[in-house]
Motif scaffolding. Structure first.
Motif, mmCIF file in Angstrom:
data_model
loop_
_atom_site.group_PDB
_atom_site.id
_atom_site.type_symbol
_atom_site.label_atom_id
_atom_site.label_comp_id
_atom_site.label_asym_id
_atom_site.label_seq_id
_atom_site.Cartn_x
_atom_site.Cartn_y
_atom_site.Cartn_z
ATOM 1 N N ASP A 1 -10.040 -1.003 -6.638
ATOM 2 C CA ASP A 1 -8.754 -1.676 -6.513
ATOM 3 C C ASP A 1 -7.678 -0.634 -6.207
ATOM 4 O O ASP A 1 -7.430 0.240 -7.009
ATOM 5 N N GLN A 2 -7.066 -0.768 -5.049
ATOM 6 C CA GLN A 2 -6.111 0.237 -4.627
ATOM 7 C C GLN A 2 -4.760 -0.075 -5.248
ATOM 8 O O GLN A 2 -4.165 -1.116 -4.978
ATOM 9 N N GLN A 3 -4.262 0.818 -6.067
ATOM 10 C CA GLN A 3 -3.018 0.573 -6.779
ATOM 11 C C GLN A 3 -1.795 1.026 -6.001
ATOM 12 O O GLN A 3 -0.690 0.580 -6.293
ATOM 13 N N VAL A 4 -1.994 1.919 -5.051
ATOM 14 C CA VAL A 4 -0.890 2.400 -4.214
ATOM 15 C C VAL A 4 -1.318 2.206 -2.762
ATOM 16 O O VAL A 4 -2.344 2.739 -2.347
ATOM 17 N N LYS A 5 -0.525 1.433 -2.039
ATOM 18 C CA LYS A 5 -0.933 1.062 -0.682
ATOM 19 C C LYS A 5 0.093 1.524 0.350
ATOM 20 O O LYS A 5 1.286 1.265 0.204
ATOM 21 N N GLN A 6 -0.409 2.174 1.362
ATOM 22 C CA GLN A 6 0.400 2.490 2.525
ATOM 23 C C GLN A 6 -0.250 1.750 3.687
ATOM 24 O O GLN A 6 -1.289 2.174 4.185
ATOM 25 N N ASN A 7 0.328 0.655 4.073
ATOM 26 C CA ASN A 7 -0.346 -0.256 4.989
ATOM 27 C C ASN A 7 -0.275 0.164 6.444
ATOM 28 O O ASN A 7 -1.004 -0.381 7.273
ATOM 29 N N SER A 8 0.584 1.116 6.753
ATOM 30 C CA SER A 8 0.665 1.592 8.128
ATOM 31 C C SER A 8 -0.040 2.938 8.232
ATOM 32 O O SER A 8 0.462 3.933 7.725
ATOM 33 N N PRO A 9 -1.173 2.990 8.926
ATOM 34 C CA PRO A 9 -1.871 4.275 9.054
ATOM 35 C C PRO A 9 -1.092 5.277 9.908
ATOM 36 O O PRO A 9 -1.251 6.483 9.734
ATOM 37 N N SER A 10 -0.253 4.742 10.806
ATOM 38 C CA SER A 10 0.481 5.655 11.678
ATOM 39 C C SER A 10 1.821 5.051 12.059
ATOM 40 O O SER A 10 2.018 3.836 12.013
ATOM 41 N N LEU A 11 2.723 5.968 12.451
ATOM 42 C CA LEU A 11 4.076 5.577 12.869
ATOM 43 C C LEU A 11 4.543 6.588 13.900
ATOM 44 O O LEU A 11 4.382 7.797 13.709
ATOM 45 N N SER A 12 5.127 6.092 14.968
ATOM 46 C CA SER A 12 5.634 6.972 16.020
ATOM 47 C C SER A 12 7.107 6.668 16.244
ATOM 48 O O SER A 12 7.477 5.507 16.411
ATOM 49 N N VAL A 13 7.946 7.724 16.222
ATOM 50 C CA VAL A 13 9.383 7.545 16.445
ATOM 51 C C VAL A 13 9.898 8.621 17.378
ATOM 52 O O VAL A 13 9.255 9.661 17.576
ATOM 53 N N ILE B 1 10.964 5.355 8.912
ATOM 54 C CA ILE B 1 10.859 4.632 7.649
ATOM 55 C C ILE B 1 9.393 4.471 7.300
ATOM 56 O O ILE B 1 8.640 3.815 8.030
ATOM 57 N N LEU B 2 8.994 5.098 6.207
ATOM 58 C CA LEU B 2 7.615 4.998 5.750
ATOM 59 C C LEU B 2 7.590 4.148 4.489
ATOM 60 O O LEU B 2 8.405 4.339 3.593
ATOM 61 N N ASN B 3 6.666 3.213 4.448
ATOM 62 C CA ASN B 3 6.627 2.243 3.359
ATOM 63 C C ASN B 3 5.430 2.433 2.435
ATOM 64 O O ASN B 3 4.376 2.934 2.859
ATOM 65 N N CYS B 4 5.629 1.973 1.209
ATOM 66 C CA CYS B 4 4.591 2.113 0.192
ATOM 67 C C CYS B 4 4.731 0.953 -0.796
ATOM 68 O O CYS B 4 5.861 0.635 -1.215
ATOM 69 N N ASP B 5 3.623 0.343 -1.142
ATOM 70 C CA ASP B 5 3.618 -0.727 -2.141
ATOM 71 C C ASP B 5 2.695 -0.343 -3.287
ATOM 72 O O ASP B 5 1.699 0.343 -3.083
ATOM 73 N N TYR B 6 3.017 -0.817 -4.474
ATOM 74 C CA TYR B 6 2.155 -0.528 -5.611
ATOM 75 C C TYR B 6 1.925 -1.818 -6.403
ATOM 76 O O TYR B 6 2.712 -2.758 -6.329
#
Lengths: 112, 116
Positions: free
Chosen positions: B1-13, B20-25
């Motif tokens: 069970d993943q308690q910390v999630k970063q749903n975007s593997p990559s971001l290009s700007v 903006i990098l996102n994180c959910d827990y």
């Protein structure tokens, strides 16, 4: 600055070998950690230690053991290396929560 | 069970724009959050942190926002520079059990590429 030194940057070992990964920190930190980093899986905690001779299992301890005989040194041991233990291994230490972890440069281990 | 999630593997700007990098827990017991930056063949380096008693922490070009009700945090980098290109890891800890000892739970990371 705190320095965390991992003894080897790159290692190649054969399946079945016993492998020792060494980590030394120079700032009298009580807390030390071993992680492995794999693509798509992030950083996963193998073992950690909050004091000399104390160790606790992390999330993926199977196939590994650790040793902390002195405060500054935390060793990770692969009892019988297997190809699925090919990975980047990262050691870290911390004093308290305010400073976060300080990581070593990592050891890229390849088991053939 | 993943308690910390970063749903975007990559971001290009683009250079100069905001990243903006996102994180959910999922664990409501987490009360301390950190961001780390990692270049290839190097260990992660601590970037910025935030305690659950705050909703924002700023350090130069880096700002972390925490929305406890949504169990969401984000890292803003303004302006983005090519040297910011790296993998960014979100991490969370439960420190409210007492003492200064804690262990971090990391997300899988987001690869940020800043294009000149």
């Amino acid at each position: 600055d705190v320095k965390v030194t991992q003894s080897s940057r790159y290692l190649v070992k054969r399946t079945g070998e016993k492998v020792f990964l060494e980590c030394v920190q120079d700032m009298d930190h009580e807390n030390m950690f071993w992680y492995r980093q794999d693509p798509g899986l992030g950083l996963r905690l193998i073992y950690f230690s909050y004091d000399v001779k104390m160790k606790e299992k992390g999330d993926i301890p199977e196939g590994y053991s650790v040793s902390r005989e002195k405060k500054e040194r935390f060793s990770l041991i692969l009892e019988s290396a297997s190809t699925n233990q090919t990975s980047m291994y990262l050691c870290a230490s911390s004093l308290d929560r305010g400073s976060g972890y300080t990581f070593g440069s990592g050891t890229r281990l390849t088991v053939v | 069970d993943q308690q910390v999630k970063q749903n975007s593997p990559s971001l290009s700007v683009q250079e100069g724009r905001i990243s903006i990098l996102n994180c959910d827990y999922t664990n409501s017991m987490f009360d301390y959050f950190l961001w780390y930056k990692k270049y290839p063949a190097e260990g992660p380096t601590f970037l910025i942190s935030i305690s659950s008693i705050k909703d924002k922490n700023e350090d130069g070009r880096f700002t972390v926002f925490l929305n406890k009700s949504a169990k969401h945090l984000s890292l803003h980098i303004v302006p983005s520079q090519p040297g910011d290109s790296a993998v960014y890891f979100c991490a969370a800890a439960r420190t409210n059990s007492g003492g200064s000892n804690y262990k971090l739970t990391f997300g899988k990371g987001t690869l940020l590429t800043v294009n000149p």
